[in-house]
Design a protein around this motif. Structure first.
Motif, PDB file in Angstrom:
ATOM      1  N   GLU B  62       0.875  -1.313   0.119  1.00  0.00           N
ATOM      2  CA  GLU B  62       0.215   0.061  -0.743  1.00  0.00           C
ATOM      3  C   GLU B  62       1.071   1.499   0.147  1.00  0.00           C
ATOM      4  OE1 GLU B  62      -3.477  -0.291  -0.044  1.00  0.00           O
ATOM      5  OE2 GLU B  62      -3.750  -1.519   0.010  1.00  0.00           O
ATOM      6  N   LEU B  63       0.936   2.258  -0.940  1.00  0.00           N
ATOM      7  CA  LEU B  63       1.983   3.483  -0.657  1.00  0.00           C
ATOM      8  C   LEU B  63       1.048   4.176   0.354  1.00  0.00           C
ATOM      9  CD1 LEU B  63       3.836   3.959  -3.039  1.00  0.00           C
ATOM     10  CD2 LEU B  63       1.985   5.469  -4.222  1.00  0.00           C
ATOM     11  N   CYS B  64       1.827   4.616   0.618  1.00  0.00           N
ATOM     12  CA  CYS B  64       2.002   5.558   2.261  1.00  0.00           C
ATOM     13  C   CYS B  64       3.083   6.918   1.728  1.00  0.00           C
ATOM     14  CB  CYS B  64       2.325   4.960   3.186  1.00  0.00           C
ATOM     15  SG  CYS B  64       2.615   6.009   4.878  1.00  0.00           S
ATOM     16  N   LEU B  65       1.520   7.357   1.678  1.00  0.00           N
ATOM     17  CA  LEU B  65       2.362   8.845   1.350  1.00  0.00           C
ATOM     18  C   LEU B  65       2.294   9.879   2.260  1.00  0.00           C
ATOM     19  CD1 LEU B  65       1.321  10.077  -2.371  1.00  0.00           C
ATOM     20  CD2 LEU B  65       2.923   8.766  -2.118  1.00  0.00           C
ATOM     21  N   GLY B  66       2.405   9.081   3.528  1.00  0.00           N
ATOM     22  CA  GLY B  66       2.346  10.596   4.849  1.00  0.00           C
ATOM     23  C   GLY B  66       3.536  10.027   5.573  1.00  0.00           C
ATOM     24  N   HIS B  67       3.955   9.144   5.224  1.00  0.00           N
ATOM     25  CA  HIS B  67       5.008   8.759   6.694  1.00  0.00           C
ATOM     26  C   HIS B  67       5.900   9.570   7.297  1.00  0.00           C
ATOM     27  CE1 HIS B  67       6.246   4.546   7.626  1.00  0.00           C
ATOM     28  NE2 HIS B  67       7.635   5.362   8.288  1.00  0.00           N
ATOM     29  N   ALA B  68       5.942  10.435   6.698  1.00  0.00           N
ATOM     30  CA  ALA B  68       6.694  12.017   7.609  1.00  0.00           C
ATOM     31  C   ALA B  68       6.032  12.399   8.862  1.00  0.00           C
ATOM     32  CB  ALA B  68       6.996  13.343   6.868  1.00  0.00           C
ATOM     33  N   GLY B  69       4.697  11.778   8.646  1.00  0.00           N
ATOM     34  CA  GLY B  69       3.758  12.555   9.043  1.00  0.00           C
ATOM     35  C   GLY B  69       3.363  11.929  10.182  1.00  0.00           C
ATOM     36  N   PHE B  70       3.383  10.390  10.069  1.00  0.00           N
ATOM     37  CA  PHE B  70       3.069   9.669  11.525  1.00  0.00           C
ATOM     38  C   PHE B  70       4.639  10.145  12.232  1.00  0.00           C
ATOM     39  CE2 PHE B  70       1.019   7.156   8.558  1.00  0.00           C
ATOM     40  CZ  PHE B  70      -0.048   7.181   9.166  1.00  0.00           C
ATOM     41  N   MET B  71       5.858  10.398  11.220  1.00  0.00           N
ATOM     42  CA  MET B  71       7.132  11.003  12.098  1.00  0.00           C
ATOM     43  C   MET B  71       7.027  11.782  13.000  1.00  0.00           C
ATOM     44  SD  MET B  71      10.492  11.021   9.986  1.00  0.00           S
ATOM     45  CE  MET B  71      11.834  11.249  11.138  1.00  0.00           C
ATOM     46  N   SER B  72       6.315  13.011  12.479  1.00  0.00           N
ATOM     47  CA  SER B  72       5.755  14.074  12.954  1.00  0.00           C
ATOM     48  C   SER B  72       5.354  13.943  14.576  1.00  0.00           C
ATOM     49  CB  SER B  72       5.057  14.660  12.366  1.00  0.00           C
ATOM     50  OG  SER B  72       4.780  15.947  12.720  1.00  0.00           O
ATOM     51  N   VAL B  73       4.228  12.604  14.244  1.00  0.00           N
ATOM     52  CA  VAL B  73       3.370  12.465  15.528  1.00  0.00           C
ATOM     53  C   VAL B  73       4.757  11.957  16.842  1.00  0.00           C
ATOM     54  CG1 VAL B  73       1.704  11.198  16.355  1.00  0.00           C
ATOM     55  CG2 VAL B  73       1.447  12.799  14.328  1.00  0.00           C
ATOM     56  N   GLY B  74       5.051  11.117  16.228  1.00  0.00           N
ATOM     57  CA  GLY B  74       5.618  10.682  17.533  1.00  0.00           C
ATOM     58  C   GLY B  74       6.923  11.517  17.487  1.00  0.00           C
ATOM     59  N   ALA B  75       7.154  11.934  16.883  1.00  0.00           N
ATOM     60  CA  ALA B  75       7.956  13.379  17.616  1.00  0.00           C
ATOM     61  C   ALA B  75       8.104  14.968  18.186  1.00  0.00           C
ATOM     62  CB  ALA B  75       8.804  14.043  15.862  1.00  0.00           C
TER      63      ALA B  75
END
Lengths: 296, 376
Positions: B62-75
């Motif tokens: 599945e193509l995920c184009l918001g991986h940095a968004g999840f990183m942001s939440v975690g950060a």
């Protein structure tokens, strides 16, 4: 009340532009099931074409737009030819990644060629006469945008329902394999779809840059995404759906911006994305779409 | 667990430890500059992000184009926890904050995944793209995350040791998951979701599991990044960042975890080495992506993993001469454990397997099937 009507017309104006771009997305998706991420960038290149034709060649706006449409059509067909055609039988993931890469490629190419700095478009909405209807004063450009977009959409609808090639397009989107067996030249229809989509994007660009007279290499990204959401909202793959979705999205966006208190104005930027998630949750096939069980 | 598996895991873990000792010796003796050590840490963080993206994109398909968004939440989660406790240098608390960051990211992954996975098709791509934008807007407007200002004062606790071992743990967890029966279910969804549903795989549930696990590790990577950088800005975690993770995954090999690590290191170090080319970086990225998709859609490493077996096979091949080139004869040389997905079909690339499991029916239709298959 006048404020409301004014905002309503503004919403229709931006909605008309979204609808034109959304048509390109939805037609391509309907036929080869690909989200053409580069579609917003075709709009961007068309804006640059118009700008350069007007500033470097001193062409009048109308002629520049016609030329830009031709160039955008060539570009759209070339993109399909070079990048997408070979991947039509590959996995969906490869095709999607390619589409993203093409979009990124065009953005960076233009940023390198013409610098990322915004350029001011010479023609603005203020150079059109101001209309006064009762208490409402608005630029005639708003009405021109809406009327042009509606005429284009009517022409498209006539083409798709009456003309042989348009009907062939519908057939291909219905069943690609079946169309192939019926002797329809599928490759030619796909090229034609990209050509029509690119022409619509160029018209949208021509209408957009007069209202928002700033041209940057990244100007296509956000309207592109919003137009795609409009296509999903109306029902992806459906031409009337894209029109409806575009107008609705434009209205919702303008209305939230107009009526939401400025303290949460930041959040109104995300409203279209919230709409997308709501649509997927509540009516995944879109407003006009029928949900169908997938056949094996 | 079979003995060979235990042995192979043990050897690979030992190799990882040896590599760490070498790195540790080089870094602690001051043989390389401080900048390089920092760069190595950044590489490990981006590797974790790339490996976790590979789980959702390469292994689940599945193509995920918001991986940095999840990183942001975690950060942000992780940074806010350590900021509120205010104990710089306290590793257990950092660990807890990392896991908390991962969990919030996983939770947001579930929230995004539920609407998107109700549908077949490319909706996850567009929903995650939307998610990335929403996260950016939310982080900018919330008071607690700085309200438009960058979040500062986060203690710089992420060391190269931390980054390295979290990366190893991430690889181990994802690798063992993929080789379990659950992992095979996930892989079967990638190959053909309708067929696997017909075989009794709970498609939506497995998609959610894989996707939220991927988001979890992205969140952990984000937490590490927060304590590496010390300053958090919502605009760092934008669409382009998500795309550069995607480039790492595709370049390294869709489905190859070690491939992602190698390309993450390569692509993070490359701009540092070629500073003059910074302007052309994205242009090169996109061109490489298009060419890869056209000519080698499985990425450079394909689904191979760099492990002790990989090198073992190379040595064996050199000693015994090249394997027979026709058919799947190579399988006698390459043991099954070499590749996370068993069976010899995968080695011939996705397309062959698709052809086998695809809907091809009878010879007359064959060319047509090959032309239009795989588009549902």
């Amino acid at each position: 009340m006048t404020y409301f009507i004014l905002q309503f017309l503004n919403g229709l104006q931006i909605g008309a532009i979204y609808a034109l771009v959304a048509l390109g997305y939805t037609m391509v998706y309907g036929i080869i099931k690909l989200i053409n991420f580069a579609h917003g960038e075709i709009m961007m290149t068309a804006a640059y074409f118009i700008y350069f034709f007007m500033t470097l060649l001193d062409l009048p706006y109308f002629l520049a737009v016609i030329l830009a449409i031709v160039f955008s059509v060539v570009l759209g067909v070339l993109i399909e030819r070079i990048a997408y055609r070979r991947l039509r039988n590959a996995s969906r993931l490869s095709a999607l990644i390619t589409a993203i890469a093409v979009s990124l490629f065009l953005q960076t190419l233009y940023a390198i060629l013409f610098t990322p700095d915004p350029r001011a478009f010479p023609l603005t909405a203020s150079s059109f006469p101001v209309l006064e209807i009762g208490e409402i004063t608005l630029s005639s450009w708003t009405l021109i945008t809406i009327v042009v977009a509606v005429i284009v959409m009517i022409l498209l609808q006539l083409f798709v329902t009456r003309h042989k090639a348009g009907k062939a397009m519908l057939v291909v989107s219905e069943d690609l394999k079946g169309a192939y067996l019926m002797g329809i030249k599928v490759d030619r229809i796909v090229s034609m779809t990209f050509a029509i989509g690119s022409a619509l994007a160029a018209i949208a660009a021509a209408l957009y840059i007069v209202s928002y007279p700033q041209i940057t290499p990244y100007m296509g990204a956000l309207p592109g995404i919003k137009a795609f959401i409009a296509a999903v909202l109306g029902g992806i793959g459906l031409i009337p759906g894209a029109m409806l979705g575009g107008f609705l999205l434009g209205l919702v966006e303008t209305m939230t911006r107009a009526y939401i208190p400025s303290s949460v104005a930041q959040l109104s930027e995300g409203i279209v994305f919230v709409i997308l998630i709501l649509v997927l949750l509540l009516k995944p096939a879109g407003l006009l779409g029928k949900s169908e069980r997938e056949k094996v | 667990m079979p003995k060979t598996k235990v042995k192979s895991y043990g050897i690979n873990l030992a190799i990882a430890a040896v590599v760490y000792l070498i790195i540790h010796m080089i870094f602690s003796n001051g043989m390389v500059s401080r900048t390089f050590v920092d760069l190595f840490t950044l590489c490990t963080i981006f590797s974790i992000a790339a490996v976790s993206l590979n789980l959702s994109t390469g292994l689940l398909g599945e193509l995920c184009l918001g991986h940095a968004g999840f990183m942001s939440v975690g950060a942000y989660t992780s940074a806010l926890i350590t900021l509120s406790i205010d104990s710089p240098g306290n590793t257990p608390i950092l660990f807890v904050s990392l896991i908390a960051g991962g969990l919030t990211a996983a939770l947001s992954g579930i929230v995004v995944g539920i609407p998107a996975f109700r549908l077949r098709g490319d909706y996850l791509a567009i929903t995650t793209l939307a998610f990335g934008e929403i996260v950016k807007v939310v982080m900018r407007s919330m008071k607690i995350t700085g309200g438009g200002q960058p979040l500062t004062g986060i203690s710089l606790d992420t060391t190269y040791t931390m980054g390295y071992w979290v990366l190893i743990i991430t690889i181990i967890i994802i690798y063992t998951l993929i080789r379990s029966s659950h992992g095979r279910a996930i892989l079967s969804i990638r190959e053909d979701d309708i067929a696997s549903e017909a075989c009794g795989v709970a498609v939506t549930r497995y998609k959610l599991i894989a996707f939220s696990l991927s988001a979890f590790f992205a969140g952990v990577a984000g937490g590490l990044y927060a304590h590496y950088q010390g300053v958090l800005e919502p605009s760092f975690f934008d669409y382009n960042q998500s795309i550069s993770f995607m480039v790492m995954v595709v370049l390294g090999g869709i489905g190859s975890l070690t491939g992602s690590v190698i390309s993450a290191f390569f692509l993070t170090l490359l701009p540092e080495i070629l500073r003059g080319l910074a302007v052309y970086r994205t242009l090169i990225y996109s061109t490489v992506l298009i060419l890869l998709m056209l000519y080698r859609p499985e990425g450079l490493l394909g689904q191979k993993e760099i492990s002790q077996r990989f090198f073992g096979n190379i040595f064996r091949r050199v000693r015994e001469g090249p394997p027979p080139s026709s058919g799947v004869g190579g399988s006698s040389v390459i043991p099954q454990e070499n590749i996370p997905v068993s069976g010899s079909a995968e080695r011939n690339g996705d397309s062959t397997l698709r052809e086998r499991t695809g809907t091809s029916s009878g010879t007359p239709e064959e060319p047509l099937e090959r032309k239009w298959k795989g588009r549902r």
